[in-house]
Design a protein around this motif. Structure first.
Motif, PDB file in Angstrom:
ATOM      1  N   PRO A  50      87.893 109.597  -9.496  1.00 27.48           N
ATOM      2  CA  PRO A  50      88.445 110.875  -9.940  1.00 27.48           C
ATOM      3  C   PRO A  50      88.418 111.995  -8.898  1.00 27.48           C
ATOM      4  O   PRO A  50      89.280 112.868  -8.918  1.00 27.48           O
ATOM      5  N   LEU A  51      87.454 112.001  -7.987  1.00 30.74           N
ATOM      6  CA  LEU A  51      87.346 113.080  -7.006  1.00 30.74           C
ATOM      7  C   LEU A  51      88.136 112.817  -5.720  1.00 30.74           C
ATOM      8  O   LEU A  51      88.219 113.685  -4.856  1.00 30.74           O
ATOM      9  N   ALA A  52      88.726 111.644  -5.591  1.00 31.31           N
ATOM     10  CA  ALA A  52      89.404 111.251  -4.346  1.00 31.31           C
ATOM     11  C   ALA A  52      90.495 112.227  -3.928  1.00 31.31           C
ATOM     12  O   ALA A  52      90.578 112.601  -2.760  1.00 31.31           O
ATOM     13  N   ASP A  53      91.336 112.658  -4.866  1.00 28.44           N
ATOM     14  CA  ASP A  53      92.436 113.564  -4.509  1.00 28.44           C
ATOM     15  C   ASP A  53      91.909 114.885  -3.957  1.00 28.44           C
ATOM     16  O   ASP A  53      92.438 115.422  -2.992  1.00 28.44           O
ATOM     17  N   LEU A  54      90.845 115.419  -4.568  1.00 23.64           N
ATOM     18  CA  LEU A  54      90.265 116.675  -4.090  1.00 23.64           C
ATOM     19  C   LEU A  54      89.681 116.506  -2.694  1.00 23.64           C
ATOM     20  O   LEU A  54      89.795 117.395  -1.849  1.00 23.64           O
ATOM     21  N   MET A  55      89.081 115.358  -2.441  1.00 25.59           N
ATOM     22  CA  MET A  55      88.480 115.094  -1.135  1.00 25.59           C
ATOM     23  C   MET A  55      89.559 114.892  -0.073  1.00 25.59           C
ATOM     24  O   MET A  55      89.448 115.410   1.030  1.00 25.59           O
ATOM     25  N   GLN A  86      81.633 109.699  -5.292  1.00 28.87           N
ATOM     26  CA  GLN A  86      80.750 109.635  -6.445  1.00 28.87           C
ATOM     27  C   GLN A  86      79.807 110.842  -6.422  1.00 28.87           C
ATOM     28  O   GLN A  86      79.804 111.609  -5.465  1.00 28.87           O
ATOM     29  N   LEU A  87      79.003 110.989  -7.464  1.00 27.37           N
ATOM     30  CA  LEU A  87      78.061 112.094  -7.545  1.00 27.37           C
ATOM     31  C   LEU A  87      76.638 111.573  -7.680  1.00 27.37           C
ATOM     32  O   LEU A  87      76.350 110.763  -8.564  1.00 27.37           O
ATOM     33  N   VAL A  88      75.763 112.032  -6.781  1.00 26.54           N
ATOM     34  CA  VAL A  88      74.342 111.706  -6.857  1.00 26.54           C
ATOM     35  C   VAL A  88      73.679 112.887  -7.546  1.00 26.54           C
ATOM     36  O   VAL A  88      73.676 114.001  -7.033  1.00 26.54           O
ATOM     37  N   VAL A  89      73.138 112.635  -8.735  1.00 23.92           N
ATOM     38  CA  VAL A  89      72.508 113.675  -9.545  1.00 23.92           C
ATOM     39  C   VAL A  89      71.012 113.654  -9.294  1.00 23.92           C
ATOM     40  O   VAL A  89      70.398 112.576  -9.288  1.00 23.92           O
ATOM     41  N   ASP A  90      70.443 114.844  -9.090  1.00 25.97           N
ATOM     42  CA  ASP A  90      68.990 114.938  -8.903  1.00 25.97           C
ATOM     43  C   ASP A  90      68.273 114.213 -10.041  1.00 25.97           C
ATOM     44  O   ASP A  90      68.611 114.390 -11.211  1.00 25.97           O
ATOM     45  N   GLY A  91      67.303 113.398  -9.669  1.00 28.40           N
ATOM     46  CA  GLY A  91      66.510 112.674 -10.656  1.00 28.40           C
ATOM     47  C   GLY A  91      67.079 111.340 -11.071  1.00 28.40           C
ATOM     48  O   GLY A  91      66.493 110.640 -11.885  1.00 28.40           O
ATOM     49  N   HIS A  92      68.230 110.948 -10.528  1.00 31.43           N
ATOM     50  CA  HIS A  92      68.865 109.674 -10.883  1.00 31.43           C
ATOM     51  C   HIS A  92      69.105 108.870  -9.611  1.00 31.43           C
ATOM     52  O   HIS A  92      69.663 109.383  -8.645  1.00 31.43           O
ATOM     53  N   ALA A  93      68.718 107.607  -9.638  1.00 30.98           N
ATOM     54  CA  ALA A  93      68.816 106.764  -8.441  1.00 30.98           C
ATOM     55  C   ALA A  93      70.224 106.262  -8.182  1.00 30.98           C
ATOM     56  O   ALA A  93      70.595 106.011  -7.038  1.00 30.98           O
ATOM     57  N   PRO A  99      82.708 113.159 -12.728  1.00 28.94           N
ATOM     58  CA  PRO A  99      81.987 114.388 -13.068  1.00 28.94           C
ATOM     59  C   PRO A  99      81.427 114.370 -14.494  1.00 28.94           C
ATOM     60  O   PRO A  99      80.325 114.855 -14.742  1.00 28.94           O
ATOM     61  N   SER A 100      82.168 113.804 -15.422  1.00 37.29           N
ATOM     62  CA  SER A 100      81.713 113.786 -16.813  1.00 37.29           C
ATOM     63  C   SER A 100      80.525 112.848 -17.011  1.00 37.29           C
ATOM     64  O   SER A 100      79.593 113.173 -17.750  1.00 37.29           O
ATOM     65  N   LYS A 101      80.544 111.697 -16.348  1.00 34.28           N
ATOM     66  CA  LYS A 101      79.396 110.776 -16.439  1.00 34.28           C
ATOM     67  C   LYS A 101      78.157 111.418 -15.828  1.00 34.28           C
ATOM     68  O   LYS A 101      77.048 111.279 -16.345  1.00 34.28           O
ATOM     69  N   ALA A 102      78.335 112.138 -14.719  1.00 32.80           N
ATOM     70  CA  ALA A 102      77.213 112.825 -14.073  1.00 32.80           C
ATOM     71  C   ALA A 102      76.668 113.926 -14.983  1.00 32.80           C
ATOM     72  O   ALA A 102      75.450 114.100 -15.121  1.00 32.80           O
TER      73      ALA A 102
END
Length: 138
Positions: A50-55, A86-93, A99-102
């Motif tokens: 989902p974030l590919a176009d923005l990147m 992808q998104l690396v969320v603090d506290g999650h490996a 964005p919604s899953k994160a």
């Protein structure tokens, strides 16, 4: 037993040296081909999802920190964009693919991450997406 060799770009070392004592630093490792530097032998990481176009449009880059704060619930979150989108969320490996899953990982609820997460200047991911659409309409 195989030997593990980790080579860091000088920019990574500089970032680590400037990080505060309570900062969270995310490091992504990839497998190299052995014998040569992995950066010289591997293809560049291409954003997908989902974030590919923005990147690809340069509106979001690897390493961008996304945050949110829900005042009423006194709840906040922080995530870092990876090179592959992808998104690396603090506290999650494990990184999250959207964005919604994160956001759901932080809040515990199904929630629209596009309107929740925002970049440093306060623009939401949805705002960045609308900006990209308006540029594409021109």
């Amino acid at each position: 037993m195989p030997t593990l060799s980790i080579d860091f770009d000088p920019a990574v070392i500089a970032h680590l040296m400037n990080a505060s004592g309570d900062a969270t630093v995310h490091v992504t490792l990839t497998l190299g081909t052995g014998g040569t530097s992995s950066s010289a032998s591997s293809a560049p990481v291409v954003p997908r999802g989902p974030l590919a176009d923005l990147m690809e449009a340069g509106l979001l880059t690897a390493g961008t920190v996304l945050t949110f704060y829900q005042r009423r619930l006194k709840r906040s979150g922080r995530a870092v964009v990876t090179a592959d989108g992808q998104l690396v969320v603090d506290g999650h490996a494990t990184p999250f693919p959207s964005p919604s899953k994160a956001a759901q990982a932080v809040t515990g609820n199904v929630i629209n991450g596009w309107t929740l997460w925002h970049v440093e200047n306060g623009t939401t991911l949805d705002g960045l997406r609308r900006e990209l659409e308006s540029h594409n309409d021109d």
